[in-house]
Motif scaffolding. Structure first.
Motif, short mmCIF file in Angstrom:
data_model
loop_
_atom_site.label_atom_id
_atom_site.label_comp_id
_atom_site.label_asym_id
_atom_site.label_seq_id
_atom_site.Cartn_x
_atom_site.Cartn_y
_atom_site.Cartn_z
N VAL A 66 -2.34 7.44 -12.68
CA VAL A 66 -3.37 6.47 -12.31
C VAL A 66 -4.74 6.94 -12.79
O VAL A 66 -5.50 6.18 -13.39
CB VAL A 66 -3.38 6.21 -10.78
N LEU A 67 -5.05 8.20 -12.55
CA LEU A 67 -6.35 8.73 -12.98
C LEU A 67 -6.46 8.73 -14.51
O LEU A 67 -7.53 8.42 -15.05
CB LEU A 67 -6.57 10.13 -12.42
N HIS A 118 -11.04 -0.25 -6.96
CA HIS A 118 -10.35 -0.48 -5.70
C HIS A 118 -8.92 0.01 -5.91
O HIS A 118 -8.37 -0.16 -6.99
CB HIS A 118 -10.34 -1.97 -5.35
N VAL A 119 -8.32 0.59 -4.88
CA VAL A 119 -6.93 1.02 -4.99
C VAL A 119 -6.11 0.34 -3.91
O VAL A 119 -6.55 0.23 -2.76
CB VAL A 119 -6.77 2.57 -4.94
N ALA A 120 -4.94 -0.17 -4.31
CA ALA A 120 -4.04 -0.83 -3.37
C ALA A 120 -2.63 -0.30 -3.61
O ALA A 120 -2.25 -0.03 -4.75
CB ALA A 120 -4.07 -2.34 -3.57
N GLY A 121 -1.90 -0.12 -2.53
CA GLY A 121 -0.53 0.33 -2.65
C GLY A 121 0.33 -0.44 -1.67
O GLY A 121 -0.08 -0.72 -0.55
N HIS A 122 1.54 -0.78 -2.11
CA HIS A 122 2.48 -1.52 -1.27
C HIS A 122 3.74 -0.70 -1.08
O HIS A 122 4.26 -0.13 -2.04
CB HIS A 122 2.81 -2.85 -1.93
N ASP A 123 4.24 -0.64 0.13
CA ASP A 123 5.49 0.02 0.46
C ASP A 123 5.44 1.48 -0.02
O ASP A 123 4.61 2.24 0.44
CB ASP A 123 6.66 -0.77 -0.13
N LEU A 173 -9.62 1.25 -0.17
CA LEU A 173 -8.18 1.52 -0.13
C LEU A 173 -7.53 0.44 0.70
O LEU A 173 -7.97 0.13 1.81
CB LEU A 173 -7.91 2.89 0.52
N THR A 174 -6.48 -0.15 0.14
CA THR A 174 -5.70 -1.15 0.86
C THR A 174 -4.24 -0.72 0.82
O THR A 174 -3.68 -0.51 -0.26
CB THR A 174 -5.84 -2.55 0.23
#
Length: 72
Positions: A16-17, A29-34, A54-55
């Motif tokens: 990611v970086l 913005h960073v988002a992560g699911h599961d 962060l979401t």
């Protein structure tokens, strides 16, 4: 290539970086699911200067992950 190359710290985190750097994105913005949520949490916790927000969606609490271990 091995499975260890794709763990949170050595794989996804660095990827990611690296993508952000290649695209010259300094702040995002960073988002992560599961299962992506722990990656997002790690990014925001270890590199807070790179992320506005962060979401984390549809995921257990970080303490639950720590108790169960990252291997889950």
């Amino acid at each position: 290539a091995s499975v260890a190359d794709y763990d949170i710290q050595n794989g996804a985190f660095k990827d990611v970086l690296a993508i952000m750097d290649a695209l010259k994105i300094g702040l995002a913005h960073v988002a992560g699911h599961d299962f992506g949520a722990p990656v997002a949490w790690m990014l925001a916790a270890q590199r807070p200067e790179r992320f506005k927000t962060l979401t984390a969606l549809s995921v257990g609490h970080t303490r639950a992950y720590l108790k169960a271990g990252w291997e889950q």
